[in-house]
Design a protein around this motif. Structure first.
Motif, PDB file in Angstrom:
ATOM      1  N   SER A 131      10.059 -62.343 -43.477  1.00 24.72           N
ATOM      2  CA  SER A 131       9.633 -60.967 -43.216  1.00 24.72           C
ATOM      3  C   SER A 131      10.683 -59.963 -43.687  1.00 24.72           C
ATOM      4  CB  SER A 131       9.340 -60.767 -41.728  1.00 24.72           C
ATOM      5  OG  SER A 131      10.465 -61.067 -40.938  1.00 24.72           O
ATOM      6  N   ALA A 132      11.975 -60.307 -43.579  1.00 23.34           N
ATOM      7  CA  ALA A 132      13.026 -59.396 -44.050  1.00 23.34           C
ATOM      8  C   ALA A 132      12.960 -59.207 -45.558  1.00 23.34           C
ATOM      9  CB  ALA A 132      14.395 -59.929 -43.649  1.00 23.34           C
ATOM     10  N   GLU A 133      12.438 -60.203 -46.265  1.00 27.09           N
ATOM     11  CA  GLU A 133      12.342 -60.110 -47.722  1.00 27.09           C
ATOM     12  C   GLU A 133      11.046 -59.460 -48.179  1.00 27.09           C
ATOM     13  OE1 GLU A 133      15.055 -64.047 -48.743  1.00 27.09           O
ATOM     14  OE2 GLU A 133      12.871 -64.221 -48.752  1.00 27.09           O
ATOM     15  N   VAL A 134      10.043 -59.453 -47.347  1.00 26.71           N
ATOM     16  CA  VAL A 134       8.774 -58.824 -47.700  1.00 26.71           C
ATOM     17  C   VAL A 134       8.867 -57.301 -47.601  1.00 26.71           C
ATOM     18  CG1 VAL A 134       6.373 -58.497 -46.946  1.00 26.71           C
ATOM     19  CG2 VAL A 134       7.319 -60.811 -47.144  1.00 26.71           C
ATOM     20  N   PHE A 135       9.563 -56.806 -46.567  1.00 28.96           N
ATOM     21  CA  PHE A 135       9.662 -55.357 -46.369  1.00 28.96           C
ATOM     22  C   PHE A 135      10.779 -54.768 -47.237  1.00 28.96           C
ATOM     23  CE2 PHE A 135       8.096 -56.801 -42.112  1.00 28.96           C
ATOM     24  CZ  PHE A 135       6.837 -56.222 -42.201  1.00 28.96           C
ATOM     25  N   PRO A 136      10.546 -53.601 -47.864  1.00 31.04           N
ATOM     26  CA  PRO A 136      11.593 -52.940 -48.647  1.00 31.04           C
ATOM     27  C   PRO A 136      12.664 -52.336 -47.743  1.00 31.04           C
ATOM     28  CG  PRO A 136       9.630 -51.567 -48.571  1.00 31.04           C
ATOM     29  CD  PRO A 136       9.260 -52.873 -47.924  1.00 31.04           C
ATOM     30  N   THR A 137      13.826 -52.058 -48.309  1.00 28.91           N
ATOM     31  CA  THR A 137      14.979 -51.595 -47.535  1.00 28.91           C
ATOM     32  C   THR A 137      14.676 -50.344 -46.717  1.00 28.91           C
ATOM     33  OG1 THR A 137      16.488 -52.514 -49.182  1.00 28.91           O
ATOM     34  CG2 THR A 137      17.389 -50.841 -47.702  1.00 28.91           C
ATOM     35  N   VAL A 138      13.936 -49.383 -47.314  1.00 33.18           N
ATOM     36  CA  VAL A 138      13.724 -48.089 -46.651  1.00 33.18           C
ATOM     37  C   VAL A 138      12.910 -48.198 -45.364  1.00 33.18           C
ATOM     38  CG1 VAL A 138      13.989 -46.721 -48.737  1.00 33.18           C
ATOM     39  CG2 VAL A 138      11.725 -47.644 -48.158  1.00 33.18           C
ATOM     40  N   ILE A 139      12.130 -49.273 -45.216  1.00 36.99           N
ATOM     41  CA  ILE A 139      11.344 -49.461 -43.987  1.00 36.99           C
ATOM     42  C   ILE A 139      11.522 -50.866 -43.426  1.00 36.99           C
ATOM     43  CG2 ILE A 139       9.574 -47.714 -44.443  1.00 36.99           C
ATOM     44  CD1 ILE A 139       7.771 -49.973 -45.500  1.00 36.99           C
ATOM     45  N   ARG A 140      12.579 -51.543 -43.873  1.00 39.14           N
ATOM     46  CA  ARG A 140      12.763 -52.941 -43.439  1.00 39.14           C
ATOM     47  C   ARG A 140      12.939 -53.038 -41.924  1.00 39.14           C
ATOM     48  NH1 ARG A 140      16.477 -54.543 -46.891  1.00 39.14           N
ATOM     49  NH2 ARG A 140      14.787 -55.253 -48.254  1.00 39.14           N
ATOM     50  N   GLN A 141      13.760 -52.152 -41.366  1.00 40.68           N
ATOM     51  CA  GLN A 141      13.997 -52.250 -39.931  1.00 40.68           C
ATOM     52  C   GLN A 141      12.752 -51.872 -39.142  1.00 40.68           C
ATOM     53  OE1 GLN A 141      17.188 -53.460 -39.113  1.00 40.68           O
ATOM     54  NE2 GLN A 141      16.018 -53.970 -37.290  1.00 40.68           N
ATOM     55  N   ASN A 142      11.979 -50.910 -39.664  1.00 41.19           N
ATOM     56  CA  ASN A 142      10.698 -50.585 -39.029  1.00 41.19           C
ATOM     57  C   ASN A 142       9.774 -51.799 -39.043  1.00 41.19           C
ATOM     58  OD1 ASN A 142      10.970 -47.888 -38.195  1.00 41.19           O
ATOM     59  ND2 ASN A 142      10.651 -47.140 -40.267  1.00 41.19           N
ATOM     60  N   GLY A 143       9.740 -52.486 -40.178  1.00 42.02           N
ATOM     61  CA  GLY A 143       8.883 -53.664 -40.296  1.00 42.02           C
ATOM     62  C   GLY A 143       9.313 -54.789 -39.372  1.00 42.02           C
ATOM     63  N   ILE A 144      10.635 -55.066 -39.342  1.00 37.13           N
ATOM     64  CA  ILE A 144      11.148 -56.103 -38.449  1.00 37.13           C
ATOM     65  C   ILE A 144      10.898 -55.705 -36.994  1.00 37.13           C
ATOM     66  CG2 ILE A 144      13.218 -57.297 -37.665  1.00 37.13           C
ATOM     67  CD1 ILE A 144      12.344 -58.220 -40.371  1.00 37.13           C
ATOM     68  N   GLY A 145      11.058 -54.411 -36.698  1.00 42.31           N
ATOM     69  CA  GLY A 145      10.822 -53.937 -35.327  1.00 42.31           C
ATOM     70  C   GLY A 145       9.383 -54.128 -34.897  1.00 42.31           C
TER      71      GLY A 145
ATOM     72  N   THR B 209      12.423 -50.013 -52.254  1.00 45.09           N
ATOM     73  CA  THR B 209      11.487 -48.924 -51.969  1.00 45.09           C
ATOM     74  C   THR B 209      10.067 -49.456 -51.889  1.00 45.09           C
ATOM     75  OG1 THR B 209      11.065 -48.410 -54.302  1.00 45.09           O
ATOM     76  CG2 THR B 209      12.972 -47.336 -53.263  1.00 45.09           C
ATOM     77  N   ILE B 210       9.177 -48.648 -51.342  1.00 46.71           N
ATOM     78  CA  ILE B 210       7.756 -49.028 -51.269  1.00 46.71           C
ATOM     79  C   ILE B 210       7.191 -49.154 -52.675  1.00 46.71           C
ATOM     80  CG2 ILE B 210       5.477 -48.287 -50.462  1.00 46.71           C
ATOM     81  CD1 ILE B 210       6.871 -46.937 -48.115  1.00 46.71           C
ATOM     82  N   GLU B 211       7.693 -48.330 -53.598  1.00 47.46           N
ATOM     83  CA  GLU B 211       7.230 -48.411 -54.987  1.00 47.46           C
ATOM     84  C   GLU B 211       7.563 -49.765 -55.598  1.00 47.46           C
ATOM     85  OE1 GLU B 211       8.870 -45.858 -53.671  1.00 47.46           O
ATOM     86  OE2 GLU B 211       7.180 -44.424 -53.645  1.00 47.46           O
ATOM     87  N   ASP B 212       8.691 -50.365 -55.168  1.00 50.01           N
ATOM     88  CA  ASP B 212       9.041 -51.700 -55.654  1.00 50.01           C
ATOM     89  C   ASP B 212       8.001 -52.726 -55.238  1.00 50.01           C
ATOM     90  OD1 ASP B 212      11.346 -50.749 -56.798  1.00 50.01           O
ATOM     91  OD2 ASP B 212      12.640 -51.296 -55.119  1.00 50.01           O
ATOM     92  N   VAL B 213       7.429 -52.539 -54.048  1.00 50.49           N
ATOM     93  CA  VAL B 213       6.397 -53.456 -53.554  1.00 50.49           C
ATOM     94  C   VAL B 213       5.067 -53.203 -54.256  1.00 50.49           C
ATOM     95  CG1 VAL B 213       5.045 -54.164 -51.542  1.00 50.49           C
ATOM     96  CG2 VAL B 213       7.489 -53.711 -51.304  1.00 50.49           C
ATOM     97  N   GLU B 214       4.655 -51.966 -54.311  1.00 48.88           N
ATOM     98  CA  GLU B 214       3.355 -51.630 -54.878  1.00 48.88           C
ATOM     99  C   GLU B 214       3.310 -51.861 -56.383  1.00 48.88           C
ATOM    100  OE1 GLU B 214       0.596 -50.811 -53.246  1.00 48.88           O
ATOM    101  OE2 GLU B 214       1.680 -51.043 -51.366  1.00 48.88           O
ATOM    102  N   GLY B 215       4.458 -51.634 -57.050  1.00 48.81           N
ATOM    103  CA  GLY B 215       4.466 -51.783 -58.502  1.00 48.81           C
ATOM    104  C   GLY B 215       5.261 -52.946 -58.990  1.00 48.81           C
ATOM    105  N   SER B 216       5.524 -53.925 -58.098  1.00 57.01           N
ATOM    106  CA  SER B 216       6.395 -55.044 -58.465  1.00 57.01           C
ATOM    107  C   SER B 216       5.827 -55.867 -59.604  1.00 57.01           C
ATOM    108  CB  SER B 216       6.649 -55.947 -57.249  1.00 57.01           C
ATOM    109  OG  SER B 216       5.431 -56.444 -56.745  1.00 57.01           O
ATOM    110  N   ASP B 217       4.488 -55.946 -59.691  1.00 57.49           N
ATOM    111  CA  ASP B 217       3.877 -56.736 -60.755  1.00 57.49           C
ATOM    112  C   ASP B 217       4.173 -56.130 -62.125  1.00 57.49           C
ATOM    113  OD1 ASP B 217       2.846 -58.438 -58.912  1.00 57.49           O
ATOM    114  OD2 ASP B 217       0.902 -57.420 -58.777  1.00 57.49           O
TER     115      ASP B 217
END
Length: 530
Positions: A433-447, A503-511
């Motif tokens: 889960s720590a690797e799925v969430f980007p840094t800017v919201i990683r702690q929110n995601g883990i929380g 960033t979220i853009e890294d997730v959405e545009g990672s492909d």
């Protein structure tokens, strides 16, 4: 260059990171103490109503053998009832009319000198209060997951860890001197919130400083120390049989962590994500120096990266965009299912009638192989490891419903295999889960994930109420929940040996951007000295 590329150049797991993990792992032992101490402090020893004593006015220790309470048919007569005619004790196996106990209780001191149950008479009509204490503590974990996940993204991992370590020590010691039951559960609630704050942020801090190939150690190593605390608690509780002294023994050493103010570093990745680059580079230079790497030759190239207006992020960003929403919801379910089944199985298979201290130690030892095997699977594939162990745990639990009750050994072995699979899966979800969430919201995601996990922990004891509908219902749930999670894991991305998204853009545009952004750190790694 992203932060994973920087880690490749300064060393992804050098002396700096190894020292950091020492500081991260030490508190895990005491976190295990606090998580599991209620097994001993809230234990219910054999007890009997004083009005049921064999002869009026005689001490129970002289006239009554607590072994009589081993018979389930006699236990309610002697524990919670008194003879209405006041002419003597409740006859064992007899049909004498009884009423509620008015004279208080006498408790066996064979195993425990005192517990919260014996001190505040949390038995019979008040027995539900003992369960309520556990639920309120678990609710504290849930609240802490929500509150400190958000605060850590705003104020930094280090600050939240230090605050919660202090809170844990102060309120843990306070609980040892609680004047009444309600003050005790209030203090335990606060300890529960602090436990979540330390567990989540210590793990994330380690993850953010660790290179991609060694990142799984952020979860697995800390799990080992938690497991060591699990086992060690059995010995501590065996030596200290009074609940107040035991509570004090596991809490007071927390004050020693005051030196973390000087040794625990901030997250350079978090500092960069929050445009505090000067502080970040100062830490990076320190890490490079400790790891024996030369930083100056490439420093200028990296500080020229473009900067912009920092965008604020919140929990809403976890579900705002399509790919992030899908991944977040699946990870949240995996957290819930893992903890729900983990505690469900632990509550079910622990009723062996064995010595409580030996049982505690064995259960701690059983978890070690489950955590060890993930060391050999995680580097190959996070996704396959997650779905495989969920499938093993769910299938084993589901098979128990087809085994006749008289084959108890086979049913127990299957349940232990189920616990093995779920324990391994629970270790993996921390890393994954720590690797799925980007840094800017990683702690929110883990929380949020931890909040879903604690919800599963609160609901786990309630699943056994379903036995009134069907004896197999709890194990059906323990089987189906992991199997559903295993199927959903197929929809998550593979993160093994990949750079963390920032960033979220890294997730959405990672492909679209993977070839250019993700491969560059690995070329640097291959060319850099080890």
């Amino acid at each position: 260059m992203n932060f994973d590329g920087i880690l490749c150049l300064i060393g992804g797991f050098g002396k700096f990171q190894k020292t950091l993990f020492v500081w991260i792992c030490l508190p895990q032992i005491f976190l295990a103490f606090h998580m599991l101490v209620s097994v001993f402090t809230g234990a219910v020893p054999p007890h009997l109503c004083r009005s049921s004593w064999p002869s009026a006015g005689a001490p129970a220790s002289l006239n009554f053998n607590f072994s009589h309470l081993a018979d389930p048919e006699d236990r309610p007569k002697l524990s919670c009832a008194a003879p209405l005619n006041h002419s003597g004790a409740v006859a064992l196996g007899g049909g004498s009319p009884t009423g509620s106990c008015q004279g208080g209780w006498e408790y066996s001191t064979e195993t425990f000198q005192s517990t919260t149950v014996t001190e505040w008479d949390l038995v019979c009509d008040s027995a539900s209060l003992n369960n309520m204490a556990s639920s309120i503590y678990m609710f504290g974990l849930l609240v802490g997951a929500v509150v400190f996940g958000s605060l850590a993204d705003k104020y930094g991992r280090r600050n939240i860890i230090l605050i919660n370590l202090a809170t844990q020590a102060v309120f843990g010691v306070g609980a040892a001197f609680a004047p009444n039951f309600y003050v005790y559960i209030a203090l335990r609630f606060v300890v529960g919130t602090s436990i979540s704050g330390v567990i989540m942020n210590a793990f994330v801090l380690g993850t953010e400083w660790t290179g991609s190939k060694q990142r799984m150690l952020a979860g697995i190593i800390t799990d080992y120390f938690f497991g060591f605390g699990y086992i060690l608690l059995a010995g501590v509780a065996y030596l200290i049989r009074d609940w107040r002294k035991l509570q004090l023994a596991i809490s007071a050493p927390g004050f020693l962590f005051i030196f973390y103010i000087w040794v625990l570093p901030k997250s350079a990745r978090w500092l960069m994500a929050n445009d505090r680059k000067e502080e970040a580079w100062e830490l990076i230079r320190k890490a490079a120096q400790m790891n024996g790497k030369d930083l100056e030759m490439w420093q200028v190239h990296n500080v020229e990266e473009k900067t912009g207006v920092k965008k604020k992020h919140s929990f809403i960003d976890l579900v705002r965009t399509p790919k992030m929403r899908k991944q977040s919801l699946i990870v949240f379910y995996l957290w819930f299912a893992n903890v729900f089944v983990y505690y469900g199985l632990s509550l079910n298979i622990s009723d062996f009638g064995m010595n409580i201290y030996l049982t505690q130690m064995i259960f701690g030892l059983v978890e070690m192989p489950a955590r060890t095997i993930t060391l050999f699977t995680l580097n190959r594939s996070r996704r396959f490891s997650q779905l495989a162990f969920l499938a093993v745990g769910g299938t084993a639990c589901l098979l128990t419903i087809f085994i006749p009750s008289e084959l108890s050994v086979i049913r127990t072995v299957l349940a232990m295999i189920g616990k093995f699979g779920i324990t391994a899966s629970l270790s993996i979800i921390y890393v994954y889960s720590a690797e799925v969430f980007p840094t800017v919201i990683r702690q929110n995601g883990i929380g949020m994930g931890s909040m879903c996990a604690r919800t599963g922990g609160v609901l786990a004891p309630m699943m056994y109420l379903l036995k009134s509908i069907s004896p197999q219902a709890p194990m059906v749930l323990c089987g189906l929940c992991p199997l559903l999670g295993s199927a959903l894991t197929l929809l998550l991305p593979e993160t093994a040996n990949k750079p963390l998204p920032d960033t979220i853009e890294d997730v959405e545009g990672s492909d679209l951007r993977f070839d250019a952004a993700a491969l560059r750190p690995f070329f640097f790694c291959k060319g850099s000295p080890k």
